[in-house]
Design an enzyme around this catalytic site. Structure first.
Site, mmCIF file in Angstrom:
data_model
loop_
_atom_site.group_PDB
_atom_site.id
_atom_site.type_symbol
_atom_site.label_atom_id
_atom_site.label_comp_id
_atom_site.label_asym_id
_atom_site.label_seq_id
_atom_site.Cartn_x
_atom_site.Cartn_y
_atom_site.Cartn_z
ATOM 1 N N TYR A 125 0.819 -1.218 0.000
ATOM 2 C CA TYR A 125 0.000 0.000 0.000
ATOM 3 C C TYR A 125 0.854 1.271 0.000
ATOM 4 O O TYR A 125 0.345 2.353 -0.221
ATOM 5 C CB TYR A 125 -0.934 0.024 1.223
ATOM 6 C CG TYR A 125 -2.201 -0.776 1.013
ATOM 7 C CD1 TYR A 125 -2.150 -2.160 0.933
ATOM 8 C CD2 TYR A 125 -3.438 -0.152 0.891
ATOM 9 C CE1 TYR A 125 -3.310 -2.902 0.744
ATOM 10 C CE2 TYR A 125 -4.596 -0.891 0.695
ATOM 11 C CZ TYR A 125 -4.522 -2.261 0.624
ATOM 12 O OH TYR A 125 -5.669 -2.986 0.435
ATOM 13 N N LYS A 176 3.415 -15.056 4.546
ATOM 14 C CA LYS A 176 3.680 -15.983 3.451
ATOM 15 C C LYS A 176 5.197 -16.101 3.406
ATOM 16 O O LYS A 176 5.850 -15.749 2.419
ATOM 17 C CB LYS A 176 3.076 -15.401 2.157
ATOM 18 C CG LYS A 176 3.144 -16.308 0.954
ATOM 19 C CD LYS A 176 2.178 -17.471 1.008
ATOM 20 C CE LYS A 176 2.402 -18.357 -0.210
ATOM 21 N NZ LYS A 176 1.647 -19.622 -0.131
ATOM 22 N N ASP A 209 -2.508 -18.445 2.995
ATOM 23 C CA ASP A 209 -3.428 -19.323 2.240
ATOM 24 C C ASP A 209 -4.073 -20.349 3.174
ATOM 25 O O ASP A 209 -5.282 -20.610 3.093
ATOM 26 C CB ASP A 209 -2.724 -19.983 1.037
ATOM 27 C CG ASP A 209 -1.348 -20.554 1.358
ATOM 28 O OD1 ASP A 209 -0.836 -20.346 2.481
ATOM 29 O OD2 ASP A 209 -0.775 -21.216 0.465
HETATM 30 C C1 IPM Z 1 -10.538 -1.507 3.234
HETATM 31 C C2 IPM Z 1 -10.719 -0.992 1.844
HETATM 32 C C3 IPM Z 1 -9.539 -0.089 1.512
HETATM 33 C C4 IPM Z 1 -8.267 -0.912 1.574
HETATM 34 C C5 IPM Z 1 -9.614 0.656 0.176
HETATM 35 C C6 IPM Z 1 -10.936 1.309 -0.052
HETATM 36 C C7 IPM Z 1 -8.483 1.649 0.064
HETATM 37 O O1 IPM Z 1 -10.885 -2.012 0.931
HETATM 38 O O2 IPM Z 1 -10.422 -0.671 4.151
HETATM 39 O O3 IPM Z 1 -10.518 -2.722 3.432
HETATM 40 O O4 IPM Z 1 -7.917 -1.584 0.608
HETATM 41 O O5 IPM Z 1 -7.622 -0.874 2.600
#
Ligand code: IPM
Ligand code: MN
Length: 330
Positions: A125, A176, A209
């Protein structure tokens, strides 16, 4: 003491479920002062703005942020996710995303009662990577994963603290490590090092998994789970599905160091297909608001809301009807 709460109702069912969450908070008697923020897909379509710096700066002045959901079908993927939700996670250092799952006596998977602790600011992320020669036959896309000892350790410590505070005192690391050998190694070594400080907490390790199998076949085995950002994204949708539905899945994006406000929102999205019809279950939003109360130090009020929601299987009807009935019992 009055808590200053920023409210981001957002899009679709977001404002509907947020209104019910606020109704329940009001019923607890806890004193809050709310300020609405116009953020989300609608604002973006109207003005082209996602999260301008002055809104972000204003948000820093609140004790907590309560969110509904953002997103409309007209906004391209990534705009609100990266520009609003992830920007808040990074800028406000919301390094923990805490997601509870609990099922009741008359529900599927009775006895499920666990938390997933998500590392919320790193991994895939973090946005490392890019596109080269985009749109040509020779294009290349890379999407990296960032794992720092500091980021991993503060997340794992939070998870151990949580596990130590619970009756079962058990923490499972999910990763993993057999394939993501660099990141997995850092996570495993950090986990093992921190575990030494928590001799009362039992530990286990599952590959992600395999964890999917256990979520479906034996979810009662879990007490607290800690893992890598994107694994939690996937696992917790499954968690919602096995523990009462996504309409029950709450989350808290926490800055445990309290250098700024934390952000509380249900896991479900804006569900544009059912928006405005009063069909959305407000319980995920209500539980998220209870997590907010807890984090603000209003533990008694938070416990009351959790207890009512946990025993609310007999309540059905519209979004407002469910919210009103829960508020009355609170
Ligand atoms: C969550 C959502 C978010 C994520 C998105 C909307 C950025 O799916 O909070 O689970 O992927 O973290
Ligand atoms: Mn998700």
């Amino acid at each position: 003491m009055t808590h200053k709460i920023a409210v981001i109702g957002g899009d679709g069912i977001g404002p509907e479920v947020t209104a019910e969450a606020l109704k329940v908070v009001l019923a607890t008697g806890v004193d809050i002062d709310t300020t609405d923020f116009d953020l989300g897909g609608e604002r973006y379509l109207r003005t082209g703005e996602v999260l301008p710096d002055d809104d972000l700066e204003r948000l820093r002045g609140f004790d907590a942020i309560l969110g509904g959901a953002v997103g409309t079908p007209e906004v391209p993927p990534g705009v609100l996710e990266r520009g609003l939700l992830l920007k808040m996670r990074f800028a406000l250092d919301l390094y923990i995303n805490l997601r509870p799952f609990k099922s009741g006596p008359n529900r599927h998977n009775d006895g499920v009662d666990f938390f997933v602790v998500r590392e919320n600011t790193e991994g895939s992320y973090a946005g490392e990577g890019g596109l080269l020669r985009s749109g040509t036959p020779n294009e290349i896309a890379t999407q990296g994963s960032v794992n720092t000892r500091m980021g991993v350790e503060r997340c794992i410590r939070f998870a151990f603290d949580l596990a130590a505070s619970r009756e079962r005192k058990h923490l499972t690391l999910v990763h993993k490590t057999n394939v993501l050998t660099f990141a997995g190694d850092l996570w495993q070594r950090t986990f093992d090092a921190v575990a030494v400080d928590y001799p009362a907490v039992g530990t286990a390790y599952n590959h992600v998994d395999a964890a999917c199998i256990y979520f479906v076949q034996d979810p009662q085995r879990y007490d607290v789970i800690v893992t890598y950002n994107i694994f939690v994204d996937i696992l917790t949708d499954l968690g919602g599905a096995i523990a009462g539905g996504i309409g029950r899945a709450a989350s808290a994006n926490l800055n445990p160091a309290r250098t700024g406000p934390s952000f509380f929102e249900p896991v479900h999205g804006s569900a544009p297909d059912i928006a405005g019809q009063g069909k959305a279950d407000p319980r995920a939003a209500i539980t998220s608001a209870a997590m907010m109360l807890e984090f603000l130090g209003e533990s008694e009020a938070a416990a009351r809301v959790h207890a009512v929601v946990d025993a609310s299987d007999d309540i059905s009807g519209s979004t407002t009807a469910i919210g009103t009935a829960i508020a009355e019992r609170v």
